[in-house]
Scaffold this motif. Structure first.
Motif, PDB file in Angstrom:
ATOM      1  N   TYR A  69      18.155 -36.424 -12.914  1.00 46.15           N
ATOM      2  CA  TYR A  69      17.910 -34.976 -12.966  1.00 46.15           C
ATOM      3  C   TYR A  69      16.878 -34.577 -11.891  1.00 46.15           C
ATOM      4  O   TYR A  69      15.701 -34.388 -12.186  1.00 46.15           O
ATOM      5  CB  TYR A  69      17.450 -34.589 -14.363  1.00 46.15           C
ATOM      6  N   ARG A  70      17.330 -34.464 -10.650  1.00 48.39           N
ATOM      7  CA  ARG A  70      16.471 -34.028  -9.547  1.00 48.39           C
ATOM      8  C   ARG A  70      17.328 -33.279  -8.535  1.00 48.39           C
ATOM      9  O   ARG A  70      18.555 -33.419  -8.496  1.00 48.39           O
ATOM     10  CB  ARG A  70      15.786 -35.213  -8.876  1.00 48.39           C
ATOM     11  N   GLU A  71      16.675 -32.499  -7.728  1.00 45.09           N
ATOM     12  CA  GLU A  71      17.413 -31.715  -6.734  1.00 45.09           C
ATOM     13  C   GLU A  71      16.477 -31.296  -5.600  1.00 45.09           C
ATOM     14  O   GLU A  71      15.246 -31.277  -5.756  1.00 45.09           O
ATOM     15  CB  GLU A  71      18.030 -30.476  -7.392  1.00 45.09           C
ATOM     16  N   SER A  73      14.331 -19.051  -7.423  1.00 40.50           N
ATOM     17  CA  SER A  73      14.059 -20.062  -8.436  1.00 40.50           C
ATOM     18  C   SER A  73      12.832 -19.760  -9.289  1.00 40.50           C
ATOM     19  O   SER A  73      11.729 -19.563  -8.768  1.00 40.50           O
ATOM     20  CB  SER A  73      13.879 -21.419  -7.761  1.00 40.50           C
ATOM     21  N   ASP A  76      17.297 -23.848  -6.363  1.00 40.50           N
ATOM     22  CA  ASP A  76      17.352 -25.238  -6.807  1.00 40.50           C
ATOM     23  C   ASP A  76      18.709 -25.792  -6.405  1.00 40.50           C
ATOM     24  O   ASP A  76      19.709 -25.603  -7.102  1.00 40.50           O
ATOM     25  CB  ASP A  76      17.186 -25.321  -8.333  1.00 40.50           C
ATOM     26  N   GLY A  77      18.757 -26.468  -5.274  1.00 42.05           N
ATOM     27  CA  GLY A  77      20.036 -26.927  -4.736  1.00 42.05           C
ATOM     28  C   GLY A  77      20.586 -25.916  -3.747  1.00 42.05           C
ATOM     29  O   GLY A  77      20.052 -24.814  -3.578  1.00 42.05           O
ATOM     30  N   GLU A 121      22.260 -25.083 -12.923  1.00 45.11           N
ATOM     31  CA  GLU A 121      23.267 -25.622 -12.011  1.00 45.11           C
ATOM     32  C   GLU A 121      23.020 -27.102 -11.734  1.00 45.11           C
ATOM     33  O   GLU A 121      23.941 -27.912 -11.714  1.00 45.11           O
ATOM     34  CB  GLU A 121      23.254 -24.830 -10.696  1.00 45.11           C
ATOM     35  N   VAL A 122      21.753 -27.457 -11.539  1.00 45.23           N
ATOM     36  CA  VAL A 122      21.410 -28.860 -11.284  1.00 45.23           C
ATOM     37  C   VAL A 122      21.706 -29.707 -12.515  1.00 45.23           C
ATOM     38  O   VAL A 122      22.233 -30.820 -12.416  1.00 45.23           O
ATOM     39  CB  VAL A 122      19.924 -28.986 -10.880  1.00 45.23           C
ATOM     40  N   GLU A 161      14.908 -28.469  -3.203  1.00 47.96           N
ATOM     41  CA  GLU A 161      14.604 -27.033  -3.232  1.00 47.96           C
ATOM     42  C   GLU A 161      14.831 -26.473  -1.827  1.00 47.96           C
ATOM     43  O   GLU A 161      14.275 -26.978  -0.843  1.00 47.96           O
ATOM     44  CB  GLU A 161      13.161 -26.815  -3.669  1.00 47.96           C
ATOM     45  N   ARG A 176      25.435 -30.268 -12.767  1.00 51.83           N
ATOM     46  CA  ARG A 176      25.979 -31.120 -11.704  1.00 51.83           C
ATOM     47  C   ARG A 176      25.467 -32.551 -11.787  1.00 51.83           C
ATOM     48  O   ARG A 176      26.219 -33.510 -11.629  1.00 51.83           O
ATOM     49  CB  ARG A 176      25.617 -30.499 -10.346  1.00 51.83           C
ATOM     50  N   ARG A 177      24.146 -32.710 -12.054  1.00 46.78           N
ATOM     51  CA  ARG A 177      23.536 -34.041 -11.984  1.00 46.78           C
ATOM     52  C   ARG A 177      23.575 -34.804 -13.314  1.00 46.78           C
ATOM     53  O   ARG A 177      23.581 -36.034 -13.318  1.00 46.78           O
ATOM     54  CB  ARG A 177      22.065 -33.896 -11.554  1.00 46.78           C
ATOM     55  N   THR A 183      18.182 -24.268 -12.030  1.00 43.62           N
ATOM     56  CA  THR A 183      17.878 -25.408 -12.902  1.00 43.62           C
ATOM     57  C   THR A 183      19.086 -25.763 -13.751  1.00 43.62           C
ATOM     58  O   THR A 183      19.405 -26.944 -13.968  1.00 43.62           O
ATOM     59  CB  THR A 183      16.681 -25.066 -13.811  1.00 43.62           C
TER      60      THR A 183
END
Length: 518
Positions: A464-466, A248, A304-305, A377-378, A468, A381-382, A375
């Motif tokens: 928008y959070r994930e 990341s 990230d995820g 990907e998150v 680590e 997805r989010r 980042t």
């Protein structure tokens, strides 16, 4: 074993010695002095007859000091003995504690074998500090018979510290002949003690206290010498070697700071940070692990995820909850976008900021990360709920695909996204929260009126959070640099650095709950 060094052995032995001495002193003070004890000692033993003259030294002018009892019949071999008898225990002594029967308390013996036997001529009993003790020598007690070799004393009660003295005139054996006291004391002893002479002042500290003080002082000095030395030993848990941390780019600032701190704290360790995106880091770890015949390579991949599907050999550890944010070029006066507006922008349905701000005519430029980015990907997805549109621009400003609905470019790192958004009018991008602060030319954007606030994680609906994740190839050895740095990252100093960079450590109480919920 790395801990088995000379300094550590000295420290352990010194600490054990201090504990043993302290324990022994406590035992002594609690067990030994709490007996009933009668102590005795000879304070004076001197010749007074002709022998005194024979054993005297020549005085000033060459004259010889002579005995004072030379003319007294039968005292040419006379001696004087001053005997002190005292209660030097911690408990009082009553008549009932003497167990020899009748009125028999103690027996004083002046020698047991010729020519050292001395015989009693006269006796005086005195108790200067406790004159009441003399009442326990009744008128019926006449002392020993003339010529006796021992004195039978009555049962004299003695409070703690009380004493009396016997001044005995003797004949026979020379000075220094044995003088002993015998008797039976319930739960106690009769013994010779060695207190100060009558002219001395008692010491401030007892012998035990002095010895303990000396030993403990030496222990403290030894430990201080180990602590205050030229090279401070590394913290417990340090490991030597080389380690690569990849993955990341959003979490890279945290890892770079911790790598420097670890290398400073742990001599002989080198931690390299090579961040090229979450997916890229996972693939590199898998490649390094496949090359290793056995064990775990010195590589940690941060993502990230969760990792993509596959890679069953990778072992995951949750590190932190990361917040991300959308960023806009400062030329676009928008600080809040509805979630549906964001999705329409990335579907190409809104191509100009004028569709949202009537007084403005500025094409929208999408500045994104490449396919290796966690980042991205998150974000997909989010926030979007789908993949971003295809890449259509090489310079992030002009479209190279006439069929594309949007102008969208892909960059390799978070830093490149931030600098490009700040430079191009109408540009929008996304970043990890910490990297979006303190930069000129761009600003953060709220989503549905919600902003990324660390203290509101878990309570806010901000999307928008994930989490680590840190990945290793299998379980690294406990004494390896990989295992040591991973622990350093998740606990202790790592928590402080993670929070400073705008993330919530998973190892905190709140972090455990949120990371556990996913």
């Amino acid at each position: 074993m790395d801990w088995l060094t000379a300094e550590n052995l000295i420290a352990v032995v010194t600490a054990l010695l201090g504990v043993l001495v302290s324990t022994g002193a406590v035992w002594y003070e609690r067990r030994v002095p709490h007996q009933r004890r009668i102590g005795y000692r000879v304070q004076l033993d001197t010749a007074i007859g002709t022998r005194a003259a024979h054993s005297a030294v020549t005085g000033p002018g060459g004259t010889v000091r002579r005995g004072f009892f030379n003319a007294t019949p039968g005292l040419s071999d006379g001696t004087l003995v001053l005997l002190r008898i005292e209660n030097d225990g911690a408990l009082a002594l009553t008549r009932e504690h003497y167990t020899d029967g009748d009125d028999h308390g103690l027996t004083v013996v002046f020698g047991t074998e010729e020519p050292k036997i001395r015989r009693v001529k006269a006796i005086v009993v005195t108790a200067p500090d406790h004159p009441g003790l003399l009442t326990h020598f009744p008128d019926s007690w006449d002392g020993p018979a003339d010529g006796a070799t021992s004195i039978v004393l009555p049962k004299v009660p003695l409070n703690r510290g009380a004493h009396y003295k016997l001044l005995v005139l003797l004949t026979g054996g020379p000075i220094g002949s044995p003088v002993s006291v015998h008797g039976n004391i319930a739960e106690g002893v009769v013994h010779v003690n060695h207190s100060t002479t009558p002219d001395d002042k008692p010491p401030v500290f007892s012998r035990v206290a002095r010895n303990v003080t000396v030993v403990l002082t030496l222990c403290v000095v030894a430990l201080a010498a180990i602590i205050v030395r030229e090279q401070t030993p590394p913290p417990i848990g340090c490991a030597k070697g080389e380690l690569t941390v990849t993955g990341s780019t959003a979490f890279a600032p945290v890892v770079r700071e911790l790598a420097k701190k670890y290398e400073k704290d742990c001599e002989g360790a080198t931690v390299r940070v090579e961040a090229h995106g979450s997916t890229s880091g996972i693939r590199r770890l898998a490649e390094e692990g496949a090359k290793t015949a056995q064990g775990s390579p010195a590589v940690i991949a941060l993502s990230d995820g969760r990792k993509p599907g596959g890679f069953p050999q990778l072992r995951e550890s949750m590190v932190a909850v990361s917040l991300f944010t959308l960023v806009l070029n400062d030329g676009v006066p928008v600080d809040n976008l509805a979630l549906e507006q964001i999705r329409r922008i990335y579907r190409g349905e809104i191509k100009n900021w004028g569709e949202l701000i009537t007084s403005m005519d500025q094409p929208i430029l999408l500045v994104s990360r490449d396919a290796n980015s966690g980042t991205r990907e998150v974000f997909q997805r989010r926030v979007l709920g789908r993949n971003e549109p295809a890449n259509s621009s090489l310079d992030c400003e002009h479209s190279n695909d006439p069929e594309s609905e949007v102008v969208r470019c892909e960059l390799d790192s978070t830093e490149q996204v931030l600098s490009t958004v700040a430079k191009l009018p109408g540009a929008i991008g996304y970043t990890e929260l910490r990297d979006g602060t303190g930069l000129k030319g761009l600003h953060r954007v709220a989503v549905d009126g919600r902003r990324p606030v660390l203290d509101e994680i878990g309570e806010s609906s901000y999307p928008y959070r994930e989490i680590e994740y840190a990945y290793t190839w299998g379980e690294p050895p406990a004494d390896s640099l990989t295992s040591s740095f991973l622990t350093y990252l998740r606990w202790g100093s790592g928590q402080d650095v993670i929070r400073t960079h705008g993330h919530l450590p998973c190892s905190t109480p709140k972090g455990l709950r949120i990371c556990g919920d996913g």
